[in-house]
Scaffold this motif. Structure first.
Motif, mmCIF file in Angstrom:
data_model
loop_
_atom_site.group_PDB
_atom_site.id
_atom_site.type_symbol
_atom_site.label_atom_id
_atom_site.label_comp_id
_atom_site.label_asym_id
_atom_site.label_seq_id
_atom_site.Cartn_x
_atom_site.Cartn_y
_atom_site.Cartn_z
ATOM 1 N N ARG A 65 0.834 -1.211 0.000
ATOM 2 C CA ARG A 65 0.000 0.000 0.000
ATOM 3 C C ARG A 65 0.864 1.254 0.000
ATOM 4 N N ALA A 81 1.159 4.084 -2.869
ATOM 5 C CA ALA A 81 1.014 5.519 -2.605
ATOM 6 C C ALA A 81 2.190 6.297 -3.178
ATOM 7 N N TRP A 90 -2.216 14.405 -1.001
ATOM 8 C CA TRP A 90 -2.023 12.952 -1.061
ATOM 9 C C TRP A 90 -0.990 12.498 -0.023
ATOM 10 N N TYR A 126 -1.787 9.786 2.924
ATOM 11 C CA TYR A 126 -1.299 8.415 2.768
ATOM 12 C C TYR A 126 0.156 8.185 3.173
#
Length: 299
Positions: free
Chosen positions: A68, A72, A174, A178
């Motif tokens: 993940r 990102a 972003w 994240y």
């Protein structure tokens, strides 16, 4: 991060960062004489990657294991590196380095508005809305009234630079959502790696295999973009962020255009129109209003 007092050392670091990023527009102009825009963006990322990897290694920062996080980083590399770098350099095929730096100055205004919309802890306040309006007014002054009734390839180039500013603004949000749990140096490495992965197949499909038989001046410009304007700039950026906070770091946006305009005039013989300089003043005012501290000091 909150803002702290700017020490003399922090002020010097801010000025140095502005000079390095201002120089990136001149480096790009020089490289464009022999290298197409997308390939320039790839060079900027590719040669910065081993330098940032070495920094992470020396600091003994562990690489993330979560898919993940790497996903990102891939998105971050697109938003903060691959897409804006490509848009800026392509825009510079039609407009001056100084003008490009003025338009990219809208990043701070767009970033504040984007954060107000997308982040719960960054409310969309009246100063941010007013600052955004001033930023757009400054862009309108820079582009001129002719954009409303006549098509000019320069208009598309200017819109490309504004698109890059929007990418930077969205990338900031972003990262907050994240990537806030990762170290700053790892974030720099991760997004440059993600941007490189995006640019390699794009360049091979559009421009083909990059040439290596370039003049020394072009190689110097490409390495300047990678080593100074990317690797060193990111490390300096994060060091300043830790010292003075994001609010004060916004000041670098005001300092970049004077360096880019001066360097463009000195090394490229560029001369900007009065409307571009007036537009920069309006955009700068928008950044100051967005920051809000000037209004609080008056009270």
């Amino acid at each position: 991060m909150t803002s702290h007092n700017i020490t003399p050392a922090s002020a010097i670091m801010l000025i140095l960062l502005a000079a390095i990023w201002g120089g990136s527009f001149v480096f790009a102009e020089i490289a464009l004489r022999e290298v197409p825009p997308l390939t320039i963006a790839l060079h900027r990322l590719l040669w910065a990657l081993p330098i940032l990897a070495l920094v992470v290694r020396l600091r003994r920062i562990p690489l993330p294991r979560s898919p993940r996080i790497w996903g990102a980083y891939l998105v971050m590399g697109g938003l903060n590196n691959a897409l804006p770098f490509s848009l800026i350099v392509w825009g510079q095929t039609r407009i001056e380095a100084g003008l490009a730096s003025i338009l990219i100055g809208t990043t701070a205004v767009f970033g504040a508005v984007a954060a107000g919309i997308l982040l719960r802890d960054e409310p969309l306040t009246a100063p941010k809305i007013a600052g955004a309006a001033l930023g757009l007014a400054g862009v309108a002054v820079v582009m001129g009234p002719s954009v409303l009734h006549a098509w000019d390839p320069r208009d598309m180039a200017q819109l490309a630079i504004i698109g890059a500013a929007l990418c930077y603004a969205l990338a900031g949000c972003w990262a907050r959502i994240y990537l806030s749990g990762q170290t700053l140096q790892m974030n720099a490495l991760g997004m440059v790696a993600g941007g490189t992965l995006i640019m390699v197949p794009v360049v091979l499909m559009v421009d083909g295999v990059p040439r290596v038989d370039l003049s020394p001046g072009t190689w110097a410009a490409l390495l300047g973009l990678a080593v100074l304007s990317t690797s060193l700039a990111y490390l300096l950026y994060f060091a300043i962020l830790a010292r003075v906070g994001s609010g004060n770091l916004m000041l670098v946006t005001l300092l970049i255009p004077p360096f880019a305009v001066s360097l463009g005039a000195a090394f490229l013989g560029e001369v900007l129109s009065a409307s571009a300089l007036i537009g920069f003043g309006v955009i700068a005012l928008g950044i100051i209003v967005t920051d809000g501290r000037a209004l609080r000091w008056r009270r």
